[in-house]
Design an enzyme around this catalytic site. Structure first.
Site, mmCIF file in Angstrom:
data_model
loop_
_atom_site.group_PDB
_atom_site.id
_atom_site.type_symbol
_atom_site.label_atom_id
_atom_site.label_comp_id
_atom_site.label_asym_id
_atom_site.label_seq_id
_atom_site.Cartn_x
_atom_site.Cartn_y
_atom_site.Cartn_z
ATOM 1 N N ASP A 1 0.667 -1.067 0.304
ATOM 2 C CA ASP A 1 0.349 0.297 0.291
ATOM 3 C C ASP A 1 1.267 1.686 -0.525
ATOM 4 O O ASP A 1 0.286 2.359 -0.714
ATOM 5 C CB ASP A 1 -0.956 -0.011 1.455
ATOM 6 C CG ASP A 1 -1.903 -1.097 1.349
ATOM 7 O OD1 ASP A 1 -1.977 -1.555 -0.325
ATOM 8 O OD2 ASP A 1 -3.096 -1.277 1.543
ATOM 9 N N ASP B 1 0.890 4.061 -2.970
ATOM 10 C CA ASP B 1 0.969 5.650 -2.009
ATOM 11 C C ASP B 1 1.625 6.769 -2.646
ATOM 12 O O ASP B 1 1.277 7.833 -2.719
ATOM 13 C CB ASP B 1 0.844 5.863 -0.621
ATOM 14 C CG ASP B 1 -0.453 4.882 -0.452
ATOM 15 O OD1 ASP B 1 -2.027 4.909 -0.849
ATOM 16 O OD2 ASP B 1 -0.798 5.130 0.792
ATOM 17 N N GLU C 1 -5.253 -29.724 -35.068
ATOM 18 C CA GLU C 1 -5.286 -28.716 -33.778
ATOM 19 C C GLU C 1 -6.941 -29.116 -33.791
ATOM 20 O O GLU C 1 -7.433 -28.802 -34.667
ATOM 21 C CB GLU C 1 -4.958 -27.911 -33.550
ATOM 22 C CG GLU C 1 -5.488 -27.103 -34.764
ATOM 23 C CD GLU C 1 -4.843 -25.550 -34.102
ATOM 24 O OE1 GLU C 1 -4.010 -24.939 -33.196
ATOM 25 O OE2 GLU C 1 -4.985 -24.353 -35.610
ATOM 26 N N LYS D 1 -10.628 -28.119 -32.743
ATOM 27 C CA LYS D 1 -11.014 -26.850 -32.512
ATOM 28 C C LYS D 1 -12.247 -26.364 -31.580
ATOM 29 O O LYS D 1 -13.636 -26.654 -31.400
ATOM 30 C CB LYS D 1 -12.386 -27.210 -33.613
ATOM 31 C CG LYS D 1 -13.119 -25.822 -34.368
ATOM 32 C CD LYS D 1 -13.837 -26.526 -35.617
ATOM 33 C CE LYS D 1 -14.615 -24.502 -36.345
ATOM 34 N NZ LYS D 1 -15.675 -23.795 -35.122
ATOM 35 N N LYS E 1 -4.365 -27.584 -41.215
ATOM 36 C CA LYS E 1 -3.483 -26.428 -41.564
ATOM 37 C C LYS E 1 -2.406 -26.214 -42.704
ATOM 38 O O LYS E 1 -2.153 -27.960 -42.308
ATOM 39 C CB LYS E 1 -3.224 -25.201 -40.489
ATOM 40 C CG LYS E 1 -4.184 -25.110 -39.632
ATOM 41 C CD LYS E 1 -3.875 -23.629 -38.688
ATOM 42 C CE LYS E 1 -5.001 -23.447 -37.773
ATOM 43 N NZ LYS E 1 -4.519 -22.446 -36.847
ATOM 44 N N CYS F 1 -47.023 -31.081 -4.014
ATOM 45 C CA CYS F 1 -45.718 -32.443 -4.197
ATOM 46 C C CYS F 1 -46.143 -33.449 -4.287
ATOM 47 O O CYS F 1 -47.024 -34.105 -4.226
ATOM 48 C CB CYS F 1 -45.145 -32.100 -2.623
ATOM 49 S SG CYS F 1 -43.686 -32.967 -2.967
ATOM 50 N N CYS G 1 -40.722 -34.646 3.602
ATOM 51 C CA CYS G 1 -41.103 -34.536 2.238
ATOM 52 C C CYS G 1 -39.466 -35.767 1.487
ATOM 53 O O CYS G 1 -38.876 -35.997 2.115
ATOM 54 C CB CYS G 1 -40.531 -33.892 1.219
ATOM 55 S SG CYS G 1 -39.964 -34.285 -0.732
#
Length: 676
Positions: free
Chosen positions: A32, A36, A110, A112, A286, A404, A429
């Site tokens: 800091d 400063d 490579e 894609k 390529k 439910c 439940c």
């Protein structure tokens, strides 16, 4: 005067960079007091030379208000698209056109990546701008957001970097993290991302780069644009240089001279595409040599020296027989599609998520429709939409139930505007109890052997437990109440013995896993680990205020409020008390978690099946000792740990000369024994 102007400009740039590290990444690189000092120098220069003050000076802005503006900016060299082919015949037709113009090229292959194209501009080795592809000529400035991506260097690791270089790549969202993020989004009642590519785009295009920083985005580079001050003869030379400069280059790039080898590479990754840590939709081929690329040239939109070999789409059509609902562990009621069985992405599916009623309506899906289904890798199957041309008029709309389906309790939204409907009967439940027990046994939580959905169902139906609080008090004699856990002669089965042993082991799992197992809404592994690092114990988390919890990095007010509300419910507190009495860890073991950092700075890659570890346990053994468990092999990998039936990662390790460990050597290393 020009020197003062230059100094002010340099100070402004330094201050903005340090503000970014402090406010966005939470990783300040200077103290800091040092910050400063820079600030005071700039203020003094501006006060002494007000006519030179930049109207956008950081001294005129609020430091924490860093945001991305998405300003438009031009690429120095256009980002072209790729032409596509979809089968072997089309690929051979393309290669024949290439071979008419150039002799004996080397083919570079490579993957894609299905992500978001990005262009990085480095000047004198420093990352100065990152743009999306846009229309190929102009993209959006997302520099601040890209700087938050792990693995993207702000400064190239080169003694003499190029004066200027544009580096092209693909930003993607790793699949494991994508599934975790989508689960959290769905649990919060929002519509999850449709796929990892959308998640990557949405995470990168955040106005607040701090949000981008919170998402585990990754980048792989795959080419260059404009260059000044560097010269390369081939694509593979470029990749070697980029890797040396610290940029993330795929370990799966390969070069071939024979087209049959190219086709074998394509077939390999088409069959292995779901074993990768990111989505791909094909392979790019390529011509490797730049001189031959120049000879082949380009059309107005795409180079003639490259082609994208696209994989078949993993979408199928089947009939939607019904829309049912399931009740999750936190009471969320989720519609799901029940369909005629159909095979997609290598597996047969009959069910697919529909998220919530609003999503069903938005997609216009009717029961009886023929629907398009997509499933990629581990992503949950999803209904994309109906095939309206196949409708007969017999289709009908879905209506969300009022009660439910498992306990008959009236369903309701938790809060005003919440799109989720929930069953409020969390304590009793049957569906919620079953799902919570099942989740405790999952690898995301306490990883308890045997505690799958069938075991959870048996524990409840045969009244062995009334809820998860009873789980860790179970004995073999308790399990004998259920046919699921005993042999025909009435004695304990091997499953029962394994289950009791697994429960005992689960009591000493890392504390964050215990927190996750409580099924507190929104609290997943990431938030749980952050909370445990900050508070160190379940009692400390339980008594923390919402403000204290919110202050934890990665938590925030939504998760904080959910935690406070959960611990205020008496029967929830009783579960924690029962687990604590049974010996479940409630305080982080500082020594085990932090003292042993022998793997600090080391990166491990696992391949094949280990007999003594689950993949999660091996990962944890590495990370708890300060190491990193990675998914792909590179020159920076320290060790590749090889189990039975290793994959291509083993071959890559041999190719790169990375140290390979069998399981016995790995165990020695875990115990602190040096490898000979």
């Amino acid at each position: 005067m020009s020197q003062i102007r230059q100094r002010m400009s340099a100070l402004s740039e330094q201050i903005r960079e340090h503000q970014f590290y402090y406010y966005v990444l939470d990783k300040p690189v200077i103290s800091d007091s040092e910050f400063d000092k820079l600030w005071r120098e700039l203020v003094e220069l501006e006060e002494a030379n007000p006519e030179l003050r930049d109207p956008h000076s950081p001294t005129l802005e609020v430091g924490g208000g860093i945001e991305t503006t998405f300003a438009q900016s031009d690429h120095l060299k256009a980002m072209m698209s790729l032409d596509n082919v979809f089968d072997t015949n089309e690929f051979y037709a393309w290669s024949e056109r290439v071979l008419k113009d150039v002799e004996a090229p080397t083919w570079l292959c490579e993957l894609k990546i299905d992500g978001l194209a990005i262009n990085l501009l480095y000047e004198e080795g420093k990352l100065t701008k990152a743009l999306t592809r846009g229309n190929g000529k102009t993209g959006e400035d997302v520099t601040l957001n890209v700087k938050t991506i792990k693995g993207v260097p702000h400064q190239l690791q080169a003694k003499v970097p190029p004066r200027m270089i544009e580096i092209r790549g693909e930003v993607y969202f790793p699949l494991a993290e994508f599934n975790e993020l989508n689960s959290a989004i769905a649990e919060s009642g929002k519509v999850p991302f449709a796929n990892p590519r959308n998640a990557a785009a949405g995470s990168l295009r955040q106005k607040d780069p701090k949000v981008s920083a919170s998402r585990p985005l990754r980048l792989l580079v795959h080419g260059v644009g404009a260059i000044e001050g560097a010269d390369f003869s081939s694509q593979s030379d470029v990749y070697e240089a980029l890797a040396q400069w610290g940029l993330p280059v795929s370990s799966r790039v390969a070069t071939f001279v024979d087209l049959k080898e190219v086709l074998a590479y394509i077939d390999k990754y088409q069959s292995e595409r779901h074993q990768l840590d990111h989505e791909i939709d094909g392979v790019v081929v390529k011509v490797n040599e730049f001189a031959k690329q120049l000879q082949l040239g380009a059309t107005s939109r795409a180079p003639r020296w490259a082609i994208a070999v696209k994989f078949p789409p993993e979408e199928v059509v089947t009939r939607l027989l019904d829309i049912k609902v399931s009740v999750g562990r936190t009471g969320r009621v989720t519609p799901f599609a029940h369909m005629e069985p159909v095979k997609v992405a290598g597996s047969t599916i009959t069910n697919a998520t529909l998220h919530n009623q609003e999503e069903v309506e938005r997609k216009g899906i009717l029961i009886g429709d023929f629907v398009v289904i997509r499933k990629a890798g581990d992503v949950i199957p999803e209904v994309l939409g109906p095939v309206k041309s196949k409708r007969t008029g017999a289709e009908r709309a879905f209506v969300m139930p009022k009660k439910c389906p498992d306990c008959g309790t009236t369903l309701r939204a938790i809060s005003e505007g919440d799109v989720d409907i929930r069953c409020p009967n969390a304590q009793s439940c049957p569906a919620q109890l079953r799902e919570r027990l099942y989740y405790i046994g999952s690898r995301s939580a306490l990883d308890i052997d045997v505690l799958g959905i069938e075991a959870a169902q048996a524990l409840l139906e045969d009244e062995i437990v009334k809820d998860e609080g009873d789980l860790f008090d179970l004995t073999l004699s308790d399990l004998m109440k259920s046919d699921f856990f005993k042999k025909k002669d009435g004695s304990a089965s091997a499953i029962a013995t394994r289950f009791i042993d697994a429960l005992e082991r689960a009591k000493t799992r890392p504390l964050w896993r215990v927190l996750v197992s409580l099924s507190i809404r929104h609290v997943g592994p990431t938030a749980a680990q952050a909370l445990v690092r900050t508070f160190g114990s379940i009692p400390a988390i339980a008594t923390a205020s919402s403000e204290e919890l919110s202050a934890v990095d990665g938590v925030g007010p939504t998760i904080a409020n959910a935690i406070v509300e959960w611990f205020e419910i008496p029967w929830h507190a009783q579960i924690v008390e029962q687990w604590e009495r049974a010996g479940v860890v409630m305080v982080e073991e500082q020594k085990a978690a932090h003292a042993d950092q022998r793997f600090a700075g080391l990166t491990f890659v696992l391949t094949g099946t280990l007999s003594g570890f689950t993949r999660e346990a091996a990962d944890e053994a590495i990370t708890s000792r300060g190491g990193k468990s990675a998914s792909s092999v590179s020159k920076k990998t320290s060790y590749v740990v090889v189990g039975d039936s290793p994959g291509s990662k083993y071959d890559k390790a041999i190719e790169l000369g990375v140290t390979v460990l069998d399981e016995a050597a790995f165990v020695k290393l875990l115990g602190g024994t040096e490898i000979e």
